[in-house]
Design a protein around this motif. Sequence first.
Motif, mmCIF file in Angstrom:
data_model
loop_
_atom_site.group_PDB
_atom_site.id
_atom_site.type_symbol
_atom_site.label_atom_id
_atom_site.label_comp_id
_atom_site.label_asym_id
_atom_site.label_seq_id
_atom_site.Cartn_x
_atom_site.Cartn_y
_atom_site.Cartn_z
ATOM 1 N N ALA A 1 0.905 -1.157 -0.202
ATOM 2 C CA ALA A 1 0.038 -0.075 0.176
ATOM 3 C C ALA A 1 0.777 1.323 0.067
ATOM 4 N N TRP A 2 1.901 1.322 0.723
ATOM 5 C CA TRP A 2 2.789 2.464 0.878
ATOM 6 C C TRP A 2 3.565 2.594 -0.520
ATOM 7 N N GLN A 3 3.906 1.382 -0.905
ATOM 8 C CA GLN A 3 4.872 1.424 -2.369
ATOM 9 C C GLN A 3 3.961 1.914 -3.522
ATOM 10 N N GLN A 4 2.831 1.232 -3.611
ATOM 11 C CA GLN A 4 2.181 1.106 -4.860
ATOM 12 C C GLN A 4 0.923 2.248 -4.803
ATOM 13 N N GLN A 5 0.303 2.281 -3.730
ATOM 14 C CA GLN A 5 -0.711 3.140 -3.616
ATOM 15 C C GLN A 5 -0.428 4.389 -2.366
ATOM 16 N N ARG A 6 0.782 5.153 -2.664
ATOM 17 C CA ARG A 6 1.118 5.947 -1.921
ATOM 18 C C ARG A 6 0.066 7.292 -2.083
ATOM 19 N N GLN A 7 -0.172 7.651 -3.263
ATOM 20 C CA GLN A 7 -1.128 8.758 -3.128
ATOM 21 C C GLN A 7 -2.274 8.590 -2.511
ATOM 22 N N HIS A 8 -2.854 7.492 -2.840
ATOM 23 C CA HIS A 8 -4.159 7.104 -2.072
ATOM 24 C C HIS A 8 -3.961 7.214 -0.448
ATOM 25 N N MET A 9 -2.852 6.679 0.031
ATOM 26 C CA MET A 9 -2.697 6.583 1.500
ATOM 27 C C MET A 9 -2.349 7.845 2.102
ATOM 28 N N VAL A 10 -1.441 8.644 1.246
ATOM 29 C CA VAL A 10 -1.532 10.158 1.759
ATOM 30 C C VAL A 10 -2.774 10.997 2.066
ATOM 31 N N ARG A 11 -3.477 10.714 0.767
ATOM 32 C CA ARG A 11 -4.840 11.480 0.876
ATOM 33 C C ARG A 11 -5.600 11.001 2.104
ATOM 34 N N ALA A 12 -5.654 9.616 2.640
ATOM 35 C CA ALA A 12 -6.142 9.218 3.625
ATOM 36 C C ALA A 12 -5.691 9.726 4.813
ATOM 37 N N LEU A 13 -4.535 9.686 4.812
ATOM 38 C CA LEU A 13 -3.766 10.284 6.215
ATOM 39 C C LEU A 13 -4.144 11.783 6.477
ATOM 40 N N ALA A 14 -4.321 12.499 5.402
ATOM 41 C CA ALA A 14 -4.441 13.988 5.693
ATOM 42 C C ALA A 14 -5.838 14.527 6.173
ATOM 43 N N GLN A 15 -6.731 13.331 6.138
ATOM 44 C CA GLN A 15 -8.143 13.489 6.497
ATOM 45 C C GLN A 15 -8.434 12.911 7.791
ATOM 46 N N VAL B 1 -24.714 19.329 4.024
ATOM 47 C CA VAL B 1 -23.627 19.848 5.004
ATOM 48 C C VAL B 1 -22.765 20.712 4.281
ATOM 49 N N GLN B 2 -22.807 21.746 4.958
ATOM 50 C CA GLN B 2 -21.685 22.804 4.433
ATOM 51 C C GLN B 2 -20.319 22.789 4.339
ATOM 52 N N ALA B 3 -19.337 22.954 3.637
ATOM 53 C CA ALA B 3 -17.859 22.919 3.677
ATOM 54 C C ALA B 3 -17.507 24.079 4.112
ATOM 55 N N LEU B 4 -17.477 24.277 5.574
ATOM 56 C CA LEU B 4 -17.193 25.257 6.329
ATOM 57 C C LEU B 4 -16.634 24.920 7.793
ATOM 58 N N GLY B 5 -15.573 25.783 8.173
ATOM 59 C CA GLY B 5 -15.230 25.725 9.575
ATOM 60 C C GLY B 5 -16.349 25.799 10.611
ATOM 61 N N ALA C 1 -20.195 17.571 11.148
ATOM 62 C CA ALA C 1 -21.279 16.682 10.559
ATOM 63 C C ALA C 1 -21.006 15.390 9.491
ATOM 64 N N SER C 2 -19.655 15.676 8.913
ATOM 65 C CA SER C 2 -19.537 14.342 8.085
ATOM 66 C C SER C 2 -20.285 14.422 6.842
ATOM 67 N N ALA C 3 -20.835 13.359 6.714
ATOM 68 C CA ALA C 3 -21.853 13.236 5.668
ATOM 69 C C ALA C 3 -23.287 13.415 6.182
ATOM 70 N N GLY C 4 -23.388 13.821 7.472
ATOM 71 C CA GLY C 4 -24.679 14.400 7.948
ATOM 72 C C GLY C 4 -25.641 13.177 8.445
ATOM 73 N N LEU C 5 -25.244 12.117 8.525
ATOM 74 C CA LEU C 5 -26.228 11.224 8.926
ATOM 75 C C LEU C 5 -26.886 11.325 10.463
ATOM 76 N N ALA D 1 -15.437 20.534 7.804
ATOM 77 C CA ALA D 1 -14.244 21.029 7.041
ATOM 78 C C ALA D 1 -14.218 20.418 5.658
ATOM 79 N N LEU D 2 -14.308 18.939 5.783
ATOM 80 C CA LEU D 2 -14.232 18.097 4.578
ATOM 81 C C LEU D 2 -15.461 17.422 4.620
ATOM 82 N N PRO D 3 -16.620 17.703 4.162
ATOM 83 C CA PRO D 3 -17.850 17.061 4.223
ATOM 84 C C PRO D 3 -17.813 15.930 3.045
ATOM 85 N N LEU D 4 -18.597 14.740 3.545
ATOM 86 C CA LEU D 4 -18.664 13.684 2.342
ATOM 87 C C LEU D 4 -20.008 14.174 1.783
ATOM 88 N N ASP D 5 -20.175 14.162 0.280
ATOM 89 C CA ASP D 5 -21.341 14.306 -0.326
ATOM 90 C C ASP D 5 -21.811 12.865 -0.645
#
Length: 379
Positions: A119-133, A276-280, A168-172, A229-233
């Motif tokens: 995952a770290w070698q071949q899916q680095r971009q995916h994992m970095v995005r996941a770690l950022a959230q 869900v609004q994308a807002l602080g 609120a994330s996805a607003g469930l 801050a990073l809502p899921l639509d």
Amino acid sequence: MITGPLLAAFERQAGWCSQPSPFNTRLLQRGLVWLQQDQEAHDTLAALSADPLAAAVALRWLAGLHHLALLGLQPWAALWPSAAAHATAHVTAHASAHATASTAADADDTALDGAIRLAWQQQRQHMVRALAQPPQTNEVQRSAALLPALLHVAAHTGLPLSLLEIGASAGLNLWLDRYRYQLDTHNGNTGRPWAWGDTTSALCLRPEWLGAAPPQAQLQIGHRAGCDALPLDLQAPGEDLRLASFIWPDQPDRLQRLRAAITVARASMVASGVRVQALGAADFLRQQLARRLPGHCTVLMHSVVWQYIAADEQADIHAQMDEAATSATAAAPLAWLRFEPPAPDLRVELRCRVWPEGADTLLAHCHPHGARIDWVAPA
């Protein structure tokens, strides 16, 4: 050997997962081996936060790996436990997307080690995005505690509510009044069996409940709004799988509840136009407090989000609520409902403060996912 707060956070999280998610415990233990051997990977994850436990870095990493499995990618799909009905319904194009739970449980350490490194070698971009959230669990069973808390507010004020959710994330949980609730009354509830909500709802929540039954009150939500801050639509393709990635992979009941909640939330969003609004959090609160509705109790609600809000923004929210409290009246009250752990390693407290009185009431002690609720609010 590499040491430090990141490894300590992984070790602590492995301990917390040991009973509810043995598979995640194994992953975290193998992750510790990987991080001790890979300086570059360790330094990348350690740089995410000075407090990796509070920032839930280990949970971010687990979600990134789980998402690869839910997408049907190999070898992760063959090694991770089945994502039950939720992922099966959304990954039909991948015939080998999921192995059986028994096959995944039998995966040896060598196979898991290989999947982690790959995952770290071949899916680095995916994992970095996941770690950022930050984790977007949006655990809908928390509504089993939040709904009774709103009944507490409604009983106290006798007014319809204006519900504002931060983080609120996805607003469930914003649609908590659209679900069905049945208390697991044989586990110590001193009152009669209790149920609430639409009997035809796609989701029925059945928490383990200790203590008296929730208060009787008419609950009317006249207005609702949420931010993240990073809502899921949920209307966007693939976001349901990303949301599912935050559920622990060997907990099929949680995945099934998530699927049902998404069905209800999507329909409610389409019918109402509420998103869900994308807002602080602080900016959202400022916006909403400027629009307080007369004849409503304005309720600020959040669940397991406070630790992810920066200290200066927390102070801003406190200041706004203190200022709004000065103009709260019996005809236009204000409430602050919090489902939060006092510290990252402590159990969750459900608390509610209502103005103009200003009393802060401990309503319940709760499992972080809402599976068990010990209701202690005074009658």
